[in-house]
Scaffold this motif. Structure first.
Motif, short mmCIF file in Angstrom:
data_model
loop_
_atom_site.label_atom_id
_atom_site.label_comp_id
_atom_site.label_asym_id
_atom_site.label_seq_id
_atom_site.Cartn_x
_atom_site.Cartn_y
_atom_site.Cartn_z
N GLU A 165 31.59 36.43 38.17
CA GLU A 165 30.73 37.58 38.43
C GLU A 165 29.82 37.33 39.63
OE1 GLU A 165 30.89 40.60 37.10
OE2 GLU A 165 32.62 39.87 35.96
N LEU A 166 29.32 36.10 39.77
CA LEU A 166 28.50 35.76 40.93
C LEU A 166 29.29 35.96 42.22
CD1 LEU A 166 26.78 32.54 39.52
CD2 LEU A 166 25.55 34.54 40.37
N LYS A 167 30.50 35.44 42.25
CA LYS A 167 31.35 35.57 43.43
C LYS A 167 31.66 37.03 43.73
CE LYS A 167 34.22 34.38 46.74
NZ LYS A 167 33.73 33.81 48.03
N LYS A 168 31.98 37.78 42.71
CA LYS A 168 32.34 39.19 42.87
C LYS A 168 31.17 40.00 43.44
CE LYS A 168 34.12 43.07 40.08
NZ LYS A 168 34.50 43.48 38.70
N THR A 169 29.94 39.58 43.13
CA THR A 169 28.76 40.33 43.55
C THR A 169 28.27 39.92 44.93
OG1 THR A 169 28.13 40.28 41.21
CG2 THR A 169 26.49 41.11 42.72
#
Length: 492
Positions: free
Chosen positions: A301-305
């Motif tokens: 989720e961190l990467k996606k954001t």
């Protein structure tokens, strides 16, 4: 009522004190602490100037000219341990330029050492202990109404009658961060701020603080001294509003979340990330995290954001040292991993697992290590260097122990017998070890310095580290940035 003219300032501090061996990559970020105070003052009807002597490149003589020109009634000066003498010098010129002004010091150093600060800085009328917003406004009200300031909560001061340092009632931390206005961005030259080269990928890039406090008790850290142990967070809505404000008004393309541990409240962060993914703006960001709090779901989720980099404090490759500095709050972290046939400690396995997850997802990692902790031997330091080289993150920062006031590491260093006597606050520069505050008796000063230099040299000569960094160069402007970062980290 009396009208008062107010200033909060960041004192002049040299690049050598601020960055030490990393000064070739030096940069500046908005001083959020005093900007929050200025914003809160304005919300209560007071005008309040902000002067950042760092970004303005002011010397102490320039500061004096500014003060003589403006003649303030109320001056607040932020103070860190390694730049305490600079803060004291600023208070001195403030007293000379504005002899009738109320002068206060605040920040982590005065909060950790209020009595000593009062005794060492005779030009300060008060020391603010803990968060400064409410205390500063209360002092301004007293000045405006020409009342005594000695009833304001959260202060230490010199009692001339009793010849001792006295305290007012402790200040309760602000429970609802949403009640605070944004930092006074309009009071500083936002266009001048470019962070240290290792802290951004896109410009403009600005710091932002979503959570205050830290529940952990790492012995080398003094973060809880000012902001407390209890975590207080902005709401997700207010956090996004702050980010949007930076994007809309200052063209922010990236932010650095300054929270001591960004991922400390997993539910809050997961909700924030989900909401950010549906906004009409995109940003890159970096954050601080504990590796043992990470997992593949959160990292995805961190990467996606838009997370491009996570800074993690690995600190040591020795489980006994990690236990000494209380790097985990659960005892099982230091015991053999039940899923490891070789019986390797859980925490070391967890570190490696999550670093590999970051590498798999393409999130850069800046890992920090402390070499020569109390009780360590040369062999222990070499184990940490080997562990760092095995992890091979894009960036590694190596430090010698710096036992700050307010940290338990200070007590450990005293008990170990390696704490320097008759030290100056400038000796506390965490990145300049020509005159270290602490020398491990089992290793010695010269050997500690040698090991530190060796750690940097060996680490950044590794082909896999070089390769990982070269892979990140996808734009022409990245070349300049990475060359500057390499010079900053290696001193070349």
């Amino acid at each position: 009522m009396k009208e008062i003219k107010t200033l909060v300032l960041q004192p002049p501090i040299s690049d050598e004190v601020m960055w030490g061996r990393f000064k070739k990559g030096s940069g500046y970020v908005p001083p959020l602490g005093i900007m929050y105070i200025a914003g809160y003052m304005e919300s209560k009807g007071f005008s309040c100037d902000v002067l950042d002597c760092l970004v303005e490149k002011y010397k102490i003589s320039d500061l004096k000219k500014h003060l003589l020109k403006n003649k303030y009634d109320f001056i607040g000066i932020t103070c860190m341990t390694n730049s305490a003498l600079d803060a004291f010098a600023s208070a001195k010129v403030a007293r000379e330029a504005c002899p009738d002004a109320l002068i206060v010091l605040g920040g982590v150093h005065p909060t950790a050492l209020p009595e000593q600060t009062i005794r060492e800085c005779s030009d300060a009328d008060f020391v603010i202990i803990g968060e400064g917003e409410q205390t500063f406004v209360d002092l301004a009200n007293c000045l405006q109404e020409e009342k005594s300031c000695h009833t304001v909560d959260g202060l230490a001061y010199r009692s001339k009658e009793e010849s001792k340092v006295k305290y007012t009632t402790p200040r309760t931390p602000i429970p609802d961060l949403d009640a605070l206005p944004f930092p006074a961005y309009h009071k500083v030259p936002m266009e001048k701020y470019i962070p240290h080269v290792t802290q951004y990928i896109d410009l403009p890039n600005y710091p932002i603080l979503l959570q205050r406090g830290c529940p952990y008790q790492c012995t080398y850290c003094d973060h809880g001294a000012v902001l407390g142990r209890k975590i207080r967070s902005l709401s997700v809505e207010r956090a996004i509003e702050n980010i949007r404000y930076l994007v809309k008004n200052y063209g922010a393309r990236g932010v650095y979340f300054l929270d001591s541990v960004f991922t400390v409240r997993r539910d809050f962060i997961m909700k924030l990330l989900k909401e950010l993914q549906h906004q009409d703006f995109k940003i890159s960001f970096a954050c601080n995290a504990r590796a043992d709090q990470l997992d593949i779901e959160l990292l995805t989720e961190l990467k996606k954001t838009g997370c491009w980099m996570i800074q993690v404090g690995i600190e040591s490759g020795n489980i006994k040292s990690l236990e000494l500095i209380k790097k985990a709050s659960y005892s099982s972290a230091f015991k053999p991993d039940p899923n490891d046939p070789n019986g390797r400690p859980y925490l070391l396995n967890k570190y490696e697992q999550e670093i590999r997850n970051c590498q798999k997802l393409g999130i850069q990692v800046m890992a920090s290590y402390i070499l020569g902790l109390p009780g360590e031997t040369i062999e222990d330091v070499e184990t940490t260097i080997s562990f760092a080289k095995k992890l091979a993150t894009e960036t590694a920062l190596f430090f010698l122990p710096v036992p700050y006031p307010g940290s338990h590491l200070l007590t450990q260093a005293k008990e170990d017998g390696g704490l320097k006597e008759n030290m100056s606050w400038k000796d506390y520069s965490a990145v300049d070890y020509s005159n270290p505050v602490y020398v491990n008796p089992k290793i010695g000063k010269e050997k500690m310095q040698e090991l530190l230099t060796r750690a940097f040299n060996e680490y950044y000569k590794q082909p896999k580290v070089i390769y990982r960094n070269i892979k990140k160069i996808t734009r022409m402007k990245d070349i300049t940035k990475y060359v500057k970062a390499f010079r900053a980290l290696t001193g070349v």
